[in-house]
Design an enzyme around this catalytic site. Sequence first.
Site, PDB file in Angstrom:
ATOM      1  N   SER A 113      -7.758 -14.555  13.301  1.00 26.72           N
ATOM      2  CA  SER A 113      -8.416 -14.545  14.617  1.00 26.72           C
ATOM      3  C   SER A 113      -9.739 -13.770  14.553  1.00 26.72           C
ATOM      4  O   SER A 113     -10.691 -14.115  15.255  1.00 26.72           O
ATOM      5  CB  SER A 113      -7.485 -13.981  15.694  1.00 26.72           C
ATOM      6  OG  SER A 113      -7.235 -12.615  15.490  1.00 26.72           O
TER       7      SER A 113
ATOM      8  N   MET B 217      -5.005  -8.062   3.137  1.00 30.91           N
ATOM      9  CA  MET B 217      -3.930  -7.090   2.921  1.00 30.91           C
ATOM     10  C   MET B 217      -3.879  -6.560   1.495  1.00 30.91           C
ATOM     11  O   MET B 217      -2.794  -6.353   0.940  1.00 30.91           O
ATOM     12  CB  MET B 217      -2.582  -7.731   3.312  1.00 30.91           C
ATOM     13  CG  MET B 217      -2.531  -8.225   4.744  1.00 30.91           C
ATOM     14  SD  MET B 217      -2.876  -6.912   5.955  1.00 30.91           S
ATOM     15  CE  MET B 217      -1.297  -6.082   5.931  1.00 30.91           C
TER      16      MET B 217
ATOM     17  N   ILE C  12      -9.278  -3.022  -2.129  1.00 27.72           N
ATOM     18  CA  ILE C  12     -10.404  -3.493  -2.935  1.00 27.72           C
ATOM     19  C   ILE C  12     -10.523  -2.568  -4.159  1.00 27.72           C
ATOM     20  O   ILE C  12     -10.498  -1.347  -4.026  1.00 27.72           O
ATOM     21  CB  ILE C  12     -11.698  -3.449  -2.097  1.00 27.72           C
ATOM     22  CG1 ILE C  12     -11.576  -4.365  -0.863  1.00 27.72           C
ATOM     23  CG2 ILE C  12     -12.927  -3.814  -2.933  1.00 27.72           C
ATOM     24  CD1 ILE C  12     -11.476  -5.834  -1.146  1.00 27.72           C
TER      25      ILE C  12
ATOM     26  N   HIS D 171      -9.856  -2.112  11.321  1.00 29.78           N
ATOM     27  CA  HIS D 171      -8.489  -1.582  11.284  1.00 29.78           C
ATOM     28  C   HIS D 171      -8.019  -1.340  12.720  1.00 29.78           C
ATOM     29  O   HIS D 171      -8.754  -0.761  13.523  1.00 29.78           O
ATOM     30  CB  HIS D 171      -8.462  -0.278  10.483  1.00 29.78           C
ATOM     31  CG  HIS D 171      -7.079   0.260  10.338  1.00 29.78           C
ATOM     32  ND1 HIS D 171      -6.170  -0.254   9.432  1.00 29.78           N
ATOM     33  CD2 HIS D 171      -6.421   1.235  11.004  1.00 29.78           C
ATOM     34  CE1 HIS D 171      -5.028   0.391   9.544  1.00 29.78           C
ATOM     35  NE2 HIS D 171      -5.145   1.298  10.492  1.00 29.78           N
TER      36      HIS D 171
HETATM   37  C1  GRF Z   1      -6.276  -7.241  12.647  1.00 30.30           C
HETATM   38  O1  GRF Z   1      -5.540  -6.490  13.580  1.00 30.30           O
HETATM   39  C2  GRF Z   1      -7.090  -6.336  11.773  1.00 30.30           C
HETATM   40  O2  GRF Z   1      -7.527  -5.180  12.417  1.00 30.30           O
HETATM   41  C3  GRF Z   1      -6.101  -5.961  10.702  1.00 30.30           C
HETATM   42  O3  GRF Z   1      -5.387  -7.141  10.466  1.00 30.30           O
HETATM   43  C4  GRF Z   1      -5.357  -7.926  11.655  1.00 30.30           C
HETATM   44  C5  GRF Z   1      -5.817  -9.310  11.296  1.00 30.30           C
HETATM   45  O4  GRF Z   1      -5.639 -10.225  12.356  1.00 30.30           O
HETATM   46  N1  GRF Z   1      -6.769  -5.411   9.558  1.00 30.30           N
HETATM   47  P1  GRF Z   1      -6.287 -11.683  12.265  1.00 30.30           P
HETATM   48  O5  GRF Z   1      -5.747 -12.321  10.976  1.00 30.30           O
HETATM   49  O6  GRF Z   1      -7.773 -11.529  12.228  1.00 30.30           O
HETATM   50  O7  GRF Z   1      -5.799 -12.419  13.464  1.00 30.30           O
END
Ligand code: GRF
Length: 191
Positions: A12, A89, A92, A108
Amino acid sequence: MKLAVFASGSGSNFQSIVNAIHEGRLDASVEVLICDKPDAFVIERATKENIPYFAFQAKEYENKTAYERVIIEKLEEHGIDFIALAGYMRLIGPTLLERYPEKIVNIHPSLLPSFPGKDAIGQAFRAGVKVTGVTIHYVDAGMDTGPIIAQKAVDLEEDETEESIAAKIHEVEHAIYPETLQKIQANLSRV
Ligand code: GRF
């Protein structure tokens, strides 16, 4: 700014960056998506947007250096000068950090340094905090530890659930990430 977005999940935030570009709020282009989960929904989003992607599985490589070298090849093919992690996830490694110094940012879902690492929203919920939020920071070798660029607080009410907190956080993320990238882009182009 020629961006690569790195993501592992729904994407998203990837979408919010792409939308901001379409709507003229972000002067950049997403040239490639890098994804470590070949079945992640973010790949469908990239396909729909005609954005090329590189999907890989870390377990197919000998080590992090090996797959990060391949990622760098892809980034160079696309002339990438800036990287936005959006739900990527994986930590790096030095290979990418040395190739793109101070050119990698992450979003984050907490007010760092509170609740680093996985499930920041669940951590905030369980801690019963009344304020949490979103942080955008430069990426260094640590887990959610690099210099902070932008933060936005989110107030929590008495009856929040993990889902309601997540919804509030995502709404803020989708506004603040493109906005912050635009500020970074404006600073870079001033030089
Ligand atoms: C987000 O909450 C971001 O802050 C975290 O992972 C989530 C990813 O959500 N690092 P999306 O895949 O962008 O919907």
